[in-house]
Motif scaffolding. Structure first.
Motif, mmCIF file in Angstrom:
data_model
loop_
_atom_site.group_PDB
_atom_site.id
_atom_site.type_symbol
_atom_site.label_atom_id
_atom_site.label_comp_id
_atom_site.label_asym_id
_atom_site.label_seq_id
_atom_site.Cartn_x
_atom_site.Cartn_y
_atom_site.Cartn_z
ATOM 1 N N ALA A 1 -8.639 -16.277 6.263
ATOM 2 C CA ALA A 1 -9.584 -15.503 5.448
ATOM 3 C C ALA A 1 -10.913 -16.239 5.439
ATOM 4 O O ALA A 1 -10.950 -17.463 5.277
ATOM 5 C CB ALA A 1 -9.052 -15.337 4.032
ATOM 6 N N GLU A 2 -11.995 -15.522 5.620
ATOM 7 C CA GLU A 2 -13.327 -16.119 5.542
ATOM 8 C C GLU A 2 -13.797 -16.040 4.094
ATOM 9 O O GLU A 2 -13.855 -14.956 3.514
ATOM 10 C CB GLU A 2 -14.299 -15.380 6.464
ATOM 11 N N THR A 3 -14.093 -17.209 3.508
ATOM 12 C CA THR A 3 -14.545 -17.263 2.122
ATOM 13 C C THR A 3 -15.890 -17.980 2.058
ATOM 14 O O THR A 3 -16.339 -18.549 3.060
ATOM 15 C CB THR A 3 -13.535 -18.015 1.235
ATOM 16 N N GLU A 4 -16.498 -17.997 0.891
ATOM 17 C CA GLU A 4 -17.758 -18.717 0.704
ATOM 18 C C GLU A 4 -17.581 -20.214 0.953
ATOM 19 O O GLU A 4 -18.519 -20.904 1.314
ATOM 20 C CB GLU A 4 -18.302 -18.486 -0.708
ATOM 21 N N GLN A 5 -16.353 -20.723 0.766
ATOM 22 C CA GLN A 5 -16.065 -22.136 0.986
ATOM 23 C C GLN A 5 -15.592 -22.412 2.420
ATOM 24 O O GLN A 5 -15.235 -23.531 2.752
ATOM 25 C CB GLN A 5 -14.998 -22.637 0.004
ATOM 26 N N GLY A 6 -15.572 -21.406 3.267
ATOM 27 C CA GLY A 6 -15.119 -21.549 4.646
ATOM 28 C C GLY A 6 -13.782 -20.873 4.860
ATOM 29 O O GLY A 6 -13.261 -20.200 3.962
ATOM 30 N N PRO A 7 -13.189 -21.026 6.055
ATOM 31 C CA PRO A 7 -11.917 -20.362 6.349
ATOM 32 C C PRO A 7 -10.764 -20.928 5.523
ATOM 33 O O PRO A 7 -10.689 -22.129 5.290
ATOM 34 C CB PRO A 7 -11.706 -20.619 7.840
ATOM 35 N N VAL A 8 -9.884 -20.022 5.081
ATOM 36 C CA VAL A 8 -8.712 -20.389 4.286
ATOM 37 C C VAL A 8 -7.492 -19.701 4.897
ATOM 38 O O VAL A 8 -7.533 -18.485 5.117
ATOM 39 C CB VAL A 8 -8.892 -19.935 2.808
ATOM 40 N N PRO A 9 -6.411 -20.452 5.172
ATOM 41 C CA PRO A 9 -5.201 -19.800 5.691
ATOM 42 C C PRO A 9 -4.526 -18.983 4.588
ATOM 43 O O PRO A 9 -4.420 -19.436 3.446
ATOM 44 C CB PRO A 9 -4.323 -20.969 6.136
ATOM 45 N N VAL A 10 -4.105 -17.771 4.937
ATOM 46 C CA VAL A 10 -3.408 -16.895 3.992
ATOM 47 C C VAL A 10 -2.223 -16.255 4.705
ATOM 48 O O VAL A 10 -2.167 -16.205 5.928
ATOM 49 C CB VAL A 10 -4.336 -15.792 3.425
ATOM 50 N N MET A 11 -1.296 -15.759 3.897
ATOM 51 C CA MET A 11 -0.157 -15.019 4.434
ATOM 52 C C MET A 11 -0.179 -13.617 3.831
ATOM 53 O O MET A 11 -0.447 -13.449 2.636
ATOM 54 C CB MET A 11 1.159 -15.698 4.073
ATOM 55 N N VAL A 12 0.102 -12.623 4.640
ATOM 56 C CA VAL A 12 0.203 -11.249 4.161
ATOM 57 C C VAL A 12 1.522 -11.135 3.409
ATOM 58 O O VAL A 12 2.596 -11.371 3.971
ATOM 59 C CB VAL A 12 0.152 -10.243 5.332
ATOM 60 N N SER A 13 1.451 -10.797 2.118
ATOM 61 C CA SER A 13 2.674 -10.716 1.323
ATOM 62 C C SER A 13 3.073 -9.290 0.958
ATOM 63 O O SER A 13 4.217 -9.038 0.563
ATOM 64 C CB SER A 13 2.551 -11.568 0.051
ATOM 65 N N GLU A 14 2.139 -8.345 1.087
ATOM 66 C CA GLU A 14 2.451 -6.943 0.785
ATOM 67 C C GLU A 14 1.432 -6.060 1.487
ATOM 68 O O GLU A 14 0.251 -6.404 1.580
ATOM 69 C CB GLU A 14 2.392 -6.695 -0.726
ATOM 70 N N ILE A 15 1.913 -4.926 1.975
ATOM 71 C CA ILE A 15 1.028 -3.945 2.614
ATOM 72 C C ILE A 15 1.266 -2.603 1.939
ATOM 73 O O ILE A 15 2.394 -2.129 1.859
ATOM 74 C CB ILE A 15 1.301 -3.828 4.126
ATOM 75 N N ALA A 16 0.203 -2.002 1.435
ATOM 76 C CA ALA A 16 0.277 -0.677 0.825
ATOM 77 C C ALA A 16 -0.719 0.233 1.558
ATOM 78 O O ALA A 16 -1.426 -0.210 2.462
ATOM 79 C CB ALA A 16 -0.056 -0.758 -0.667
#
Length: 153
Positions: free
Chosen positions: A98-113
Motif C-alpha cells: 500500500a502506498e501511504t504518506e509514510q511510504g510503502p506498507v505491506p498489507v494483506m487482503v483480508s476481505e473482498i466485498a
C-alpha cells in the motif's frame, strides 16, 4: 558457554500457534543462527533464551506484546474496490504494498466485498501467542565482523 549479548546462537525450533498447528520449523534444515541481543529474533524468544547453553531443550510461550505485537485496529482499513482495478485476480490472503504518506506498507487482503476491500497492515502473527520448542545446538562468541554487521555469518 551461556547465551548472552553478542554471542552467536544456533538452535533448532518448532513454532506452533495456540491450537498446536505448526507454523514454522527448522526440521530437515540447518539450525537457525542469530546474534543474541541484536534483535534478530522476536524479543520474547530472545529474552527466554538468555542464560541457556548448548544442549538445552526448552518450551517457550511468547505473548503477543513480546512477539509480533498486538493487533492494531488502525492498520485494518476498508479501501474502495476501484483502487484494485489493476489487479484482475484479487484474492483474500494476497499480499500487496500500500502506498501511504509514510511510504510503502505491506498489507494483506483480508476481505473482498462488492464495493470495498479490507486490507490489514498488521504482521500475520500479530495478536498470536507463540509456542516454541527449542533445542540449542551451539553457542559461541561473535566475531568483530558479526557484531559490526549486527547478525551471524
Amino acid at each position: 558457554m551461556q547465551i548472552e549479548k553478542n554471542r552467536v546462537v544456533s538452535m533448532h525450533y518448532t513454532l506452533k500457534d495456540h491450537d498446536g498447528n505448526v507454523l514454522d520449523s527448522s526440521e530437515g534444515r540447518d539450525p537457525l543462527s542469530f546474534l543474541q541481543g541484536a534483535h534478530n529474533i522476536i524479543k520474547g524468544l530472545e529474552e527466554a533464551l538468555e542464560g541457556h547453553t548448548t544442549g538445552d531443550k526448552l518450551e517457550v510461550t511468547v505473548e503477543p506484546k513480546d512477539g509480533y505485537g498486538v493487533v492494531q485496529e488502525h492498520l485494518i482499513q476498508q479501501v474502495p474496490r476501484a483502487a484494485f482495478a489493476s489487479i484482475p485476480d484479487l484474492q483474500v490472503g494476497m499480499r500487496l504494498q500500500a502506498e501511504t504518506e509514510q511510504g510503502p506498507v505491506p498489507v494483506m487482503v483480508s476481505e473482498i466485498a462488492d464495493d470495498f476491500v479490507t486490507v490489514d497492515g498488521n504482521h500475520e502473527l500479530a495478536g498470536a501467542h507463540l509456542h516454541f520448542s527449542i533445542e540449542i545446538t551451539d553457542v559461541r562468541e561473535a566475531t568483530a565482523e558479526e557484531m559490526d554487521h549486527g547478525h551471524a555469518h
